[in-house]
Write an enzyme that holds these catalytic residues in place. Structure first.
Site, PDB file in Angstrom:
ATOM      1  CD  GLN A 153      -1.096   2.323   2.246  1.00  0.00           C
ATOM      2  OE1 GLN A 153      -0.292   1.993   3.120  1.00  0.00           O
ATOM      3  NE2 GLN A 153      -1.377   3.588   2.005  1.00  0.00           N
ATOM      4  CE1 TYR A 155      -2.577   6.676   3.510  1.00  0.00           C
ATOM      5  CE2 TYR A 155      -1.003   5.818   5.109  1.00  0.00           C
ATOM      6  CZ  TYR A 155      -2.309   6.078   4.715  1.00  0.00           C
ATOM      7  OH  TYR A 155      -3.342   5.736   5.543  1.00  0.00           O
ATOM      8  CB  THR A 181      -4.178   4.936   0.534  1.00  0.00           C
ATOM      9  OG1 THR A 181      -4.054   3.531   0.805  1.00  0.00           O
ATOM     10  CG2 THR A 181      -5.248   5.529   1.446  1.00  0.00           C
ATOM     11  NE  ARG A 190      -7.529   8.302  12.735  1.00  0.00           N
ATOM     12  CZ  ARG A 190      -6.554   7.669  12.064  1.00  0.00           C
ATOM     13  NH1 ARG A 190      -5.432   7.337  12.687  1.00  0.00           N
ATOM     14  NH2 ARG A 190      -6.710   7.361  10.800  1.00  0.00           N
ATOM     15  CE  LYS A 280      -7.586   0.641   2.317  1.00  0.00           C
ATOM     16  NZ  LYS A 280      -7.399   1.662   3.355  1.00  0.00           N
ATOM     17  CG  HIS A 304      -8.616   5.056   6.039  1.00  0.00           C
ATOM     18  ND1 HIS A 304      -7.829   5.372   4.954  1.00  0.00           N
ATOM     19  CD2 HIS A 304      -7.734   4.740   7.029  1.00  0.00           C
ATOM     20  CE1 HIS A 304      -6.550   5.272   5.270  1.00  0.00           C
ATOM     21  NE2 HIS A 304      -6.455   4.870   6.537  1.00  0.00           N
ATOM     22  NE  ARG A 307      -7.313   3.767  11.344  1.00  0.00           N
ATOM     23  CZ  ARG A 307      -6.834   3.678  12.576  1.00  0.00           C
ATOM     24  NH1 ARG A 307      -7.589   3.172  13.538  1.00  0.00           N
ATOM     25  NH2 ARG A 307      -5.622   4.100  12.855  1.00  0.00           N
TER      26      ARG A 307
HETATM   27  C1  LIG Z   1      -4.670   0.677  12.966  1.00  0.00           C
HETATM   28  C2  LIG Z   1      -5.021   0.921  11.535  1.00  0.00           C
HETATM   29  C3  LIG Z   1      -4.079   1.459  10.682  1.00  0.00           C
HETATM   30  C4  LIG Z   1      -4.390   1.667   9.332  1.00  0.00           C
HETATM   31  N1  LIG Z   1      -3.410   2.131   8.486  1.00  0.00           N
HETATM   32  C5  LIG Z   1      -3.681   2.257   7.160  1.00  0.00           C
HETATM   33  C6  LIG Z   1      -2.648   2.629   6.261  1.00  0.00           C
HETATM   34  O1  LIG Z   1      -1.507   2.820   6.644  1.00  0.00           O
HETATM   35  N2  LIG Z   1      -2.971   2.748   4.957  1.00  0.00           N
HETATM   36  C7  LIG Z   1      -4.256   2.520   4.488  1.00  0.00           C
HETATM   37  O2  LIG Z   1      -4.509   2.645   3.290  1.00  0.00           O
HETATM   38  N3  LIG Z   1      -5.232   2.137   5.327  1.00  0.00           N
HETATM   39  C8  LIG Z   1      -4.978   1.997   6.642  1.00  0.00           C
HETATM   40  N4  LIG Z   1      -5.957   1.590   7.495  1.00  0.00           N
HETATM   41  C9  LIG Z   1      -7.317   1.294   6.965  1.00  0.00           C
HETATM   42  C10 LIG Z   1      -7.422  -0.165   6.522  1.00  0.00           C
HETATM   43  O3  LIG Z   1      -6.633  -0.426   5.397  1.00  0.00           O
HETATM   44  C11 LIG Z   1      -8.863  -0.524   6.170  1.00  0.00           C
HETATM   45  O4  LIG Z   1      -9.365   0.354   5.199  1.00  0.00           O
HETATM   46  C12 LIG Z   1      -9.786  -0.528   7.390  1.00  0.00           C
HETATM   47  O5  LIG Z   1      -9.110  -1.012   8.522  1.00  0.00           O
HETATM   48  C13 LIG Z   1     -10.996  -1.398   7.099  1.00  0.00           C
HETATM   49  O6  LIG Z   1     -11.884  -1.378   8.167  1.00  0.00           O
HETATM   50  P1  LIG Z   1     -11.951  -2.517   9.301  1.00  0.00           P
HETATM   51  O7  LIG Z   1     -10.807  -2.244  10.219  1.00  0.00           O
HETATM   52  O8  LIG Z   1     -13.256  -2.256   9.924  1.00  0.00           O
HETATM   53  O9  LIG Z   1     -11.837  -3.861   8.608  1.00  0.00           O
HETATM   54  C14 LIG Z   1      -5.685   1.359   8.840  1.00  0.00           C
HETATM   55  C15 LIG Z   1      -6.632   0.796   9.704  1.00  0.00           C
HETATM   56  C16 LIG Z   1      -6.308   0.571  11.033  1.00  0.00           C
HETATM   57  C17 LIG Z   1      -7.343  -0.050  11.923  1.00  0.00           C
END
Ligand SMILES: Cc1cc2nc3c(=O)[nH]c(=O)nc-3n(C[C@H](O)[C@H](O)[C@H](O)COP(=O)(O)O)c2cc1C
Length: 412
Positions: A153, A155, A181, A190, A280, A304, A307
């Site tokens: 992935q 950024y 992404t 947050r 994404k 995401h 988040r």
């Molecule tokens: C702790 C954490 C860190 C994440 N870091 C990234 C990241 O670095 N890059 C990214 O594209 N998505 C990141 N995500 C989002 C995940 O790729 C994904 O879209 C998301 O966790 C999906 O939802 P779910 O946790 O309910 O399955 C992160 C999610 C979490 C929980």
């Protein structure tokens, strides 16, 4: 002696790996929520909330679960489902069930070198693993896990040369799919991270010291090995500033800002990356149409995991529009909020090729490293298989919108 050719052939002929429940965890952790509560008990509050919570008022976080509850399943009766297969394919390669591990930065805080544990678990379970740009374990170290399918992935930083160099490293290390992404133009809001004193990269301050002091198990299992092997856990791919300190996460430093990513970046990435490229965070049909023009192989419908942009639409709600726009010309993958195997079935029934799952395997690694992540995958696969049987599907391609009941189906 076995020749490399013979072992390659044996590997090709071996049955595709499947996630199996881990006996030592099977009685205590019956579903993903059990693993979540296990993670909560074992992690410092700042780390747990960083993983578990959403942004601002956390409306998207809650709605992600609610969206799966809004869509209902329909039983199918009198169909022989005694022989079933959950196997699926994405980009021409198999997966034991239609799920890949989502990129999660700082997975290495849930357990020591968590990215390695996740990569091993994914290989054992027969699903792809995605390494995130802000991971604590490097591309090359994750590539030492020989088995399994690995995705990377990205950024995209303002410093394009540094980003392209990272993509080349992932390509040279044998990663097969690139996820760009697109939903993180600015750092997410947050507030609890600030209250908890949680920083990325990890730094010590008064609230964190107090917090970590109440989690001696985490200190011993996670922090201590990092300190013994080079210092506080930090992002493996991020550059240092002029004082030699690691620059802060996405948006925190000028060269790491992510707010000028554009469609023409895909053409440059395509010169470097010959495998599938996905974007994404897609919610708009017109972005799908543009993606098709730019030669994307797929889009990921995602908020995401609740988040980033709060009140962003739940993936399941917007999925049908995105699938219609894709019109079979590129793969559509969905994530955010999947906690049960039935949720996977709903996403597939609405046209997703597969789903990504983020937090469930992080909870698993917090509880028991690689075994915990395999256990999470086994739970999801077992529930997915059960939902297939109830809805009359013996293979993934049998799963269609006929399995579902939605508000629009209600008599008026
Ligand atoms: C702790 C954490 C860190 C994440 N870091 C990234 C990241 O670095 N890059 C990214 O594209 N998505 C990141 N995500 C989002 C995940 O790729 C994904 O879209 C998301 O966790 C999906 O939802 P779910 O946790 O309910 O399955 C992160 C999610 C979490 C929980």
């Amino acid at each position: 002696m076995t020749t490399p050719e013979a072992s390659d052939a044996a590997r090709r002929n071996a049955p595709w790996p499947q996630p199996k429940p881990v006996p030592a965890l099977a009685d205590k952790y019956l579903n993903i929520e059990d693993l979540r509560l296990g993670a909560k008990r074992r992690l410092p509050r700042g780390v747990f909330e960083f993983i578990d919570r959403g942004s601002e008022d956390e409306a998207s976080l809650r709605d992600n679960r609610a969206s799966f509850h809004r869509v209902k399943l329909r039983n199918r009766v009198m169909v022989d489902v005694s022989v079933r297969s959950t196997e699926a394919q994405i980009f021409g390669k198999p997966m034991s069930f239609p799920l890949a591990i989502a990129p999660t930065g700082a997975a290495g805080l849930a357990c020591y070198e968590g990215e390695l544990e996740l990569a091993r678990a994914a290989a054992r379970a027969g699903v792809p693993f995605t390494l995130a740009t802000p991971s604590l374990t490097s591309i090359e170290r994750v590539a030492t896990v020989e088995e399994g399918r690995k995705w990377f992935q990205l950024y995209m930083w303002r410093d394009r040369a540094a980003s392209h160099a990272l993509v080349k490293r992932a390509r040279d290390a044998g990663f097969e799919t690139l996820i760009v992404t697109g939903d993180t133009a600015v750092p997410p809001i947050r507030e609890y991270n600030k209250r908890n004193g949680f920083n990325s990269p990890f730094t010590f301050n008064a609230p964190i010291v107090m917090d970590v002091a109440t989690s001696p198990g985490w200190m011993w299992r996670v922090l201590r090995p990092y300190l013994r092997n080079g210092g506080l856990p930090k992002q493996a791919h991020y550059p240092n500033d002029e004082k030699g300190q690691q620059v802060r996460m996405v948006g925190g430093a000028e060269q790491l800002r992510g707010d000028n990513l554009r469609w023409d970046d895909i053409a440059r990435l395509r010169e470097i990356w010959k495998g599938p490229i996905l974007v994404k965070g897609v919610h708009q049909p017109e972005d799908v149409l543009r993606g098709i023009q730019e030669g994307l192989d797929g889009v990921i419908v995602s908020n995401h995991g609740g988040r980033n942009l709060d009140t962003a639409v739940a993936s399941l709600d917007v999925l049908p529009e995105i699938v219609a726009a894709a019109n079979g010309k590129l793969a559509v993958i969905a994530d955010s909020g999947i906690r049960r195997g039935g949720d996977i079935l709903k996403a597939i029934a609405l046209g997703a090729s597969c789903v990504l799952s983020g937090r469930p395997t992080l909870y698993g690694t917090a509880v028991a490293g690689e075994d915990g992540a395999v256990h999470a995958l086994a739970l999801l696969k077992r529930e997915f298989d059960a939902a297939m049987a109830y809805t009359g599907a013996t293979k993934v391609s049998d799963i269609t919108a006929k399995c579902l009941w939605r508000e629009a189906d209600a008599p008026r």
